[in-house]
Design a protein around this motif. Structure first.
Motif, PDB file in Angstrom:
ATOM      1  N   PHE A 106       3.217  30.198   3.963  1.00 18.64           N
ATOM      2  CA  PHE A 106       4.040  31.259   3.372  1.00 18.64           C
ATOM      3  C   PHE A 106       4.201  32.417   4.351  1.00 18.64           C
ATOM      4  CE2 PHE A 106       3.508  29.719  -1.132  1.00 18.64           C
ATOM      5  CZ  PHE A 106       4.854  29.713  -1.429  1.00 18.64           C
ATOM      6  N   LEU A 107       3.093  32.838   4.963  1.00 18.15           N
ATOM      7  CA  LEU A 107       3.139  33.960   5.899  1.00 18.15           C
ATOM      8  C   LEU A 107       4.043  33.652   7.082  1.00 18.15           C
ATOM      9  CD1 LEU A 107       1.978  36.724   6.888  1.00 18.15           C
ATOM     10  CD2 LEU A 107       0.225  35.409   8.077  1.00 18.15           C
ATOM     11  N   VAL A 108       3.853  32.487   7.699  1.00 19.97           N
ATOM     12  CA  VAL A 108       4.640  32.132   8.876  1.00 19.97           C
ATOM     13  C   VAL A 108       6.111  31.955   8.505  1.00 19.97           C
ATOM     14  CG1 VAL A 108       4.976  30.382  10.656  1.00 19.97           C
ATOM     15  CG2 VAL A 108       2.666  31.102  10.048  1.00 19.97           C
ATOM     16  N   SER A 109       6.388  31.365   7.344  1.00 16.57           N
ATOM     17  CA  SER A 109       7.781  31.205   6.909  1.00 16.57           C
ATOM     18  C   SER A 109       8.455  32.559   6.746  1.00 16.57           C
ATOM     19  CB  SER A 109       7.837  30.425   5.586  1.00 16.57           C
ATOM     20  OG  SER A 109       7.349  29.112   5.733  1.00 16.57           O
ATOM     21  N   GLY A 110       7.716  33.535   6.209  1.00 13.54           N
ATOM     22  CA  GLY A 110       8.269  34.870   6.068  1.00 13.54           C
ATOM     23  C   GLY A 110       8.561  35.523   7.400  1.00 13.54           C
ATOM     24  N   VAL A 111       7.628  35.411   8.336  1.00 13.12           N
ATOM     25  CA  VAL A 111       7.822  35.998   9.666  1.00 13.12           C
ATOM     26  C   VAL A 111       9.008  35.347  10.368  1.00 13.12           C
ATOM     27  CG1 VAL A 111       6.792  36.249  11.963  1.00 13.12           C
ATOM     28  CG2 VAL A 111       5.406  36.690   9.927  1.00 13.12           C
ATOM     29  N   CYS A 112       9.093  34.014  10.302  1.00 10.04           N
ATOM     30  CA  CYS A 112      10.183  33.295  10.971  1.00 10.04           C
ATOM     31  C   CYS A 112      11.532  33.611  10.326  1.00 10.04           C
ATOM     32  CB  CYS A 112       9.920  31.793  10.930  1.00 10.04           C
ATOM     33  SG  CYS A 112       8.486  31.282  11.901  1.00 10.04           S
ATOM     34  N   THR A 113      11.551  33.812   9.010  1.00 10.17           N
ATOM     35  CA  THR A 113      12.791  34.206   8.337  1.00 10.17           C
ATOM     36  C   THR A 113      13.278  35.552   8.849  1.00 10.17           C
ATOM     37  OG1 THR A 113      12.265  32.947   6.327  1.00 10.17           O
ATOM     38  CG2 THR A 113      13.812  34.769   6.107  1.00 10.17           C
ATOM     39  N   GLN A 143      13.945  30.448   6.385  1.00 12.23           N
ATOM     40  CA  GLN A 143      13.167  29.504   7.193  1.00 12.23           C
ATOM     41  C   GLN A 143      11.913  29.056   6.433  1.00 12.23           C
ATOM     42  OE1 GLN A 143      14.323  28.911  10.836  1.00 12.23           O
ATOM     43  NE2 GLN A 143      15.984  29.567   9.492  1.00 12.23           N
ATOM     44  N   GLY A 144      11.561  27.798   6.614  1.00 11.72           N
ATOM     45  CA  GLY A 144      10.358  27.275   5.962  1.00 11.72           C
ATOM     46  C   GLY A 144       9.912  25.988   6.627  1.00 11.72           C
ATOM     47  N   GLY A 145       8.869  25.376   6.090  1.00 16.68           N
ATOM     48  CA  GLY A 145       8.348  24.143   6.651  1.00 16.68           C
ATOM     49  C   GLY A 145       9.394  23.036   6.643  1.00 16.68           C
ATOM     50  N   THR A 146       9.246  22.087   7.564  1.00 15.84           N
ATOM     51  CA  THR A 146      10.255  21.046   7.718  1.00 15.84           C
ATOM     52  C   THR A 146       9.662  19.650   7.539  1.00 15.84           C
ATOM     53  OG1 THR A 146      11.724  19.986   9.327  1.00 15.84           O
ATOM     54  CG2 THR A 146       9.897  21.245  10.226  1.00 15.84           C
ATOM     55  N   PHE A 147      10.365  18.822   6.781  1.00 15.33           N
ATOM     56  CA  PHE A 147       9.933  17.436   6.585  1.00 15.33           C
ATOM     57  C   PHE A 147      10.201  16.591   7.824  1.00 15.33           C
ATOM     58  CE2 PHE A 147      10.258  18.819   2.179  1.00 15.33           C
ATOM     59  CZ  PHE A 147       9.128  18.251   1.630  1.00 15.33           C
ATOM     60  N   THR A 148      11.056  17.067   8.745  1.00 15.64           N
ATOM     61  CA  THR A 148      11.318  16.295   9.957  1.00 15.64           C
ATOM     62  C   THR A 148      10.082  16.236  10.857  1.00 15.64           C
ATOM     63  OG1 THR A 148      12.201  18.232  11.105  1.00 15.64           O
ATOM     64  CG2 THR A 148      13.773  16.828   9.948  1.00 15.64           C
ATOM     65  N   LEU A 149       9.206  17.231  10.776  1.00 17.84           N
ATOM     66  CA  LEU A 149       7.957  17.188  11.541  1.00 17.84           C
ATOM     67  C   LEU A 149       6.831  16.551  10.741  1.00 17.84           C
ATOM     68  CD1 LEU A 149       7.751  20.598  13.481  1.00 17.84           C
ATOM     69  CD2 LEU A 149       8.840  18.449  14.119  1.00 17.84           C
ATOM     70  N   LEU A 150       7.022  16.423   9.437  1.00 16.51           N
ATOM     71  CA  LEU A 150       5.977  15.837   8.596  1.00 16.51           C
ATOM     72  C   LEU A 150       5.789  14.358   8.912  1.00 16.51           C
ATOM     73  CD1 LEU A 150       3.983  16.429   6.315  1.00 16.51           C
ATOM     74  CD2 LEU A 150       5.781  15.824   4.692  1.00 16.51           C
ATOM     75  N   ALA A 151       6.895  13.634   9.131  1.00 18.54           N
ATOM     76  CA  ALA A 151       6.807  12.196   9.396  1.00 18.54           C
ATOM     77  C   ALA A 151       6.023  11.891  10.672  1.00 18.54           C
ATOM     78  CB  ALA A 151       8.212  11.592   9.458  1.00 18.54           C
ATOM     79  N   PRO A 152       6.359  12.502  11.832  1.00 16.49           N
ATOM     80  CA  PRO A 152       5.548  12.224  13.027  1.00 16.49           C
ATOM     81  C   PRO A 152       4.118  12.754  12.921  1.00 16.49           C
ATOM     82  CG  PRO A 152       7.208  13.903  13.495  1.00 16.49           C
ATOM     83  CD  PRO A 152       7.539  13.334  12.157  1.00 16.49           C
ATOM     84  N   SER A 153       3.926  13.821  12.149  1.00 22.14           N
ATOM     85  CA  SER A 153       2.560  14.342  11.970  1.00 22.14           C
ATOM     86  C   SER A 153       1.697  13.339  11.218  1.00 22.14           C
ATOM     87  CB  SER A 153       2.598  15.667  11.205  1.00 22.14           C
ATOM     88  OG  SER A 153       3.282  16.661  11.928  1.00 22.14           O
ATOM     89  N   MET A 154       2.242  12.770  10.146  1.00 19.79           N
ATOM     90  CA  MET A 154       1.494  11.766   9.390  1.00 19.79           C
ATOM     91  C   MET A 154       1.287  10.502  10.220  1.00 19.79           C
ATOM     92  SD  MET A 154       0.687  13.260   6.634  1.00 19.79           S
ATOM     93  CE  MET A 154       0.090  11.928   5.583  1.00 19.79           C
ATOM     94  N   ALA A 155       2.261  10.173  11.087  1.00 16.95           N
ATOM     95  CA  ALA A 155       2.100   9.014  11.972  1.00 16.95           C
ATOM     96  C   ALA A 155       0.962   9.251  12.953  1.00 16.95           C
ATOM     97  CB  ALA A 155       3.402   8.746  12.724  1.00 16.95           C
ATOM     98  N   LEU A 156       0.869  10.455  13.479  1.00 19.94           N
ATOM     99  CA  LEU A 156      -0.221  10.791  14.396  1.00 19.94           C
ATOM    100  C   LEU A 156      -1.576  10.706  13.701  1.00 19.94           C
ATOM    101  CD1 LEU A 156      -1.230  11.938  17.143  1.00 19.94           C
ATOM    102  CD2 LEU A 156      -0.855  14.228  16.212  1.00 19.94           C
ATOM    103  N   LEU A 157      -1.646  11.240  12.466  1.00 18.16           N
ATOM    104  CA  LEU A 157      -2.914  11.246  11.731  1.00 18.16           C
ATOM    105  C   LEU A 157      -3.302   9.867  11.215  1.00 18.16           C
ATOM    106  CD1 LEU A 157      -2.447  14.552   9.695  1.00 18.16           C
ATOM    107  CD2 LEU A 157      -3.861  14.206  11.724  1.00 18.16           C
ATOM    108  N   SER A 158      -2.360   8.924  11.237  1.00 17.59           N
ATOM    109  CA  SER A 158      -2.680   7.562  10.791  1.00 17.59           C
ATOM    110  C   SER A 158      -3.222   6.695  11.913  1.00 17.59           C
ATOM    111  CB  SER A 158      -1.425   6.898  10.207  1.00 17.59           C
ATOM    112  OG  SER A 158      -0.456   6.658  11.211  1.00 17.59           O
ATOM    113  N   MET A 159      -3.278   7.224  13.141  1.00 13.85           N
ATOM    114  CA  MET A 159      -3.829   6.462  14.261  1.00 13.85           C
ATOM    115  C   MET A 159      -5.315   6.191  14.030  1.00 13.85           C
ATOM    116  SD  MET A 159      -1.936   8.349  17.462  1.00 13.85           S
ATOM    117  CE  MET A 159      -2.831   7.358  18.662  1.00 13.85           C
TER     118      MET A 159
END
Length: 608
Positions: free
Chosen positions: A98-105, A119-135
């Motif tokens: 929430f804090l970072v989204s406010g600052v970026c907005t 501005q807010g969190g993005t699902f486009t980075l969520l997919a590769p993030s979950m792929a990285l954490l599934s290693m």
């Protein structure tokens, strides 16, 4: 101060407002009816300053509109970070995002594209993030999946989730530097020359489709509750969206009166979640839901994380590096880059839509470059603060502009300030962690479905009667589902003998949006087809500048606080010619592109 506005005696389509109306750019050639003409009016344009109370009210509305997407990301990430049973840490992550989204907005509205875009969190980075954490090296230990074995204050558990978060942070920080470079160098125009609907459609669609497992896991904890949540959101957003609810309002002409507010159209997700949440609370109080952890429906109770509210501090101050020093891996960076490119493409479309709905002229290239560059800086800040995600422009808030008919960027400034305040108050984040898992699952069912459909909607620009296009889209979608699924089931199948290369391939090939987007890009640019058939002409026409400007570009897109005049009067830039700069193909390198891109930005600003 803004000039005093004359009341026209009309109620706004959504809110009762005192203000003049300005025309939206209209491409229709036929005369519109009085109803159409009225619905195509703005109460406040992008540069107008509404009354302070209206800024706060509509700012809260924009925060609530974005709330579903913002809180969904840390809740999904908590599964890969091994935090399912640590509600307090989840609340810290929600406060941080929430804090970072406010600052970026605030950065985007004041120094970036300068349009009313949140501005807010993005699902486009969520997919590769979950792929990285599934290693294999980041797979959660078995004991972290058992609530009775998890001691959230133990150093072992803290190191388990913080090491994973630091790996995400480093990848996001390095990946965001690429976005900063592309934005401020003007390279986004070069990228868009080769990317069309048949690349964008599978990329965006597979973001939603790849998250079906998260939605099913959460919803499956109690299908009755999740189905109720989904049904309520559908009821509010689709069936009741055109039904107004009378709210008390006041203006100089009508004094105290009621005004219709289309609350179901504005806040369907929030209303659906709140109602389901309340029903779960009632069922918990009367012990209708089972109290035994091993029984079906236990996770629908609202008292599972009751201690989080008492433990969460009233005030929290997230800061960069709060989870430790970020670590960088090649696999993580390349995976994040795939998400960053998708985010940039999506944002360019959002900028044009936002300009149209806020009564602004189409954004010039230098403003788009600046917006993409600021989004890159936003991702950099998100990585440094440790949200586990980046930032992007929110399409749903762009749509809200068309509902409220208030296109003022001061409203989004108010939203940014409110999100910063929400990020500082720790109890706010703690409240969201108590939402039962099946309620979240019901929200995911709708949200991820809409994301998938939004990707498919890009095919409207292409000729889908063409067998070429049908093949490219179908093949891209199918491989984007098959290959990641097989790799996840056979994690040891990739063995090149080079560990770093194995990690890179593992992340990329388990990221559905990359696989589908890659095949879409290669096939669309190599299989013979006309620009009309590929949808390139229609895509460019939909995003090209038109002549129906409602405000001068300089008034909307020039930088604030006299920055333009300071740059133009600086002796460092007086020696440069006043025209635009073009970089010769013979000397096309990173430093020259960045230099010429920045100079072009300065010259465009000086022209205003």
């Amino acid at each position: 101060m803004a000039p005093e506005k004359e009341s026209n005696g009309l109620d706004n389509y959504t809110f009762a407002l005192e203000g003049r109306f300005c025309d939206l750019p209209d491409t229709e050639k036929e005369p519109a009816s009085s109803t159409d003409e009225y619905s195509n009016k703005l109460a406040y344009c992008v540069t107008d300053v509404p009354p302070w109370y209206l800024c706060i009210i509509l700012g809260i509305q924009h925060c609530l509109t974005a709330f579903g997407g913002i809180i969904a990301i840390p809740l999904i990430l908590s599964q890969g970070l091994c935090l399912q049973h640590d509600g307090l840490t989840q609340s810290h992550l929600i406060s941080t995002i929430f804090l970072v989204s406010g600052v970026c907005t605030l950065l985007q509205v004041v120094f970036g594209i300068r349009l009313p875009i949140l501005q807010g969190g993005t699902f486009t980075l969520l997919a590769p993030s979950m792929a990285l954490l599934s290693m294999p090296e980041w797979t959660c230990p078995a004991w972290t999946q058992n609530a009775s074995l998890v001691n959230t204050s133990s150093t072992d558990f803290i190191e388990v989730w913080q090491s994973r978060m630091r790996a995400l942070q480093g990848s996001i920080i390095v990946g965001s530097l690429f976005q900063v470079l592309v934005g401020f160098s003007g390279l986004i125009g070069l990228f868009m020359r080769f990317i069309g609907p048949l690349t964008i459609a599978p990329t965006i669609s597979l973001i939603g489709l790849s998250l079906f497992d998260s939605a099913g896991s959460s919803a499956g904890n109690h299908w009755g509750i999740s189905a109720m949540t989904t049904a309520l959101i559908i009821l509010f957003s689709q069936y009741l969206r055109h039904i107004p609810v009378p709210f008390p309002a006041y203006n100089k002409d009508k004094r105290l009166h009621t005004s219709p507010v289309y609350v179901f159209q504005i806040l369907p997700v929030l209303l659906g979640i709140t109602l389901s949440w309340t029903i779960c609370y009632i069922l918990t109080v009367y012990n209708v839901l089972p109290a035994e952890p091993d029984k079906y429906g236990y996770l629908a109770r609202t008292d599972l994380k009751g201690d989080v509210m008492s433990q969460a501090p009233w005030l929290v101050f997230p800061y960069p590096g709060q989870w430790g020093r970020p670590t960088v891996s090649l696999a993580g960076v390349i995976g994040i880059l795939a998400g960053v490119i998708s985010s940039m493409i999506e944002s360019v479309g959002d900028y044009h839509a936002c300009a149209r709905l806020s009564g602004a002229p189409p954004p010039p290239k230098h403003a788009i470059n600046r917006g993409i560059g600021i989004e890159g800086i936003g991702c950099l800040l998100a990585g440094a603060w440790g949200t586990g995600n980046g930032t992007t422009s929110y399409s749903e808030n762009v749509g809200a502009l068309g509902i409220t008919k208030v296109g003022s960027r001061m409203v989004i400034v108010a939203s940014g300030v409110l999100m910063v305040v929400m990020g500082i108050f720790g109890k706010v984040g703690a409240i969201f962690t108590t939402i039962p898992s099946p309620v979240i699952g019901g929200m995911f069912m709708v949200m991820f479905g809409v994301i998938s459909a939004a990707g498919v909607s890009n095919l409207q620009y292409a000729d889908m009667n063409s067998s070429r296009n049908i093949f490219i889209f179908g093949f891209s979608m199918f491989t984007g589902l098959v290959i990641p699924n097989w790799i996840l089931k056979n994690p040891k199948a990739i063995s090149t003998g080079v560990a770093e290369l194995d990690q890179v391939l593992q992340v990329l090939l388990t990221t559905s949006m990359f696989v589908g987007g890659f095949f879409g890009f290669i096939l669309d640019n190599t299989v013979p087809g006309s620009k009309h058939e590929r949808g390139i002409l229609a895509w460019n026409k939909a995003h090209e500048d038109d002549s129906s400007n409602t405000l001068e570009s300089g008034k909307v897109y020039s930088l604030p606080f006299g920055i333009n005049s300071h740059l133009c009067s600086s002796s460092s830039f007086r020696t440069f010619p006043s025209g635009s700069v073009s970089h010769p193909a013979a000397s096309f390198n990173t430093s020259s592109v960045l230099r010429h891109g920045l100079l072009n930005e300065i010259f465009h600003l000086c022209a205003y």
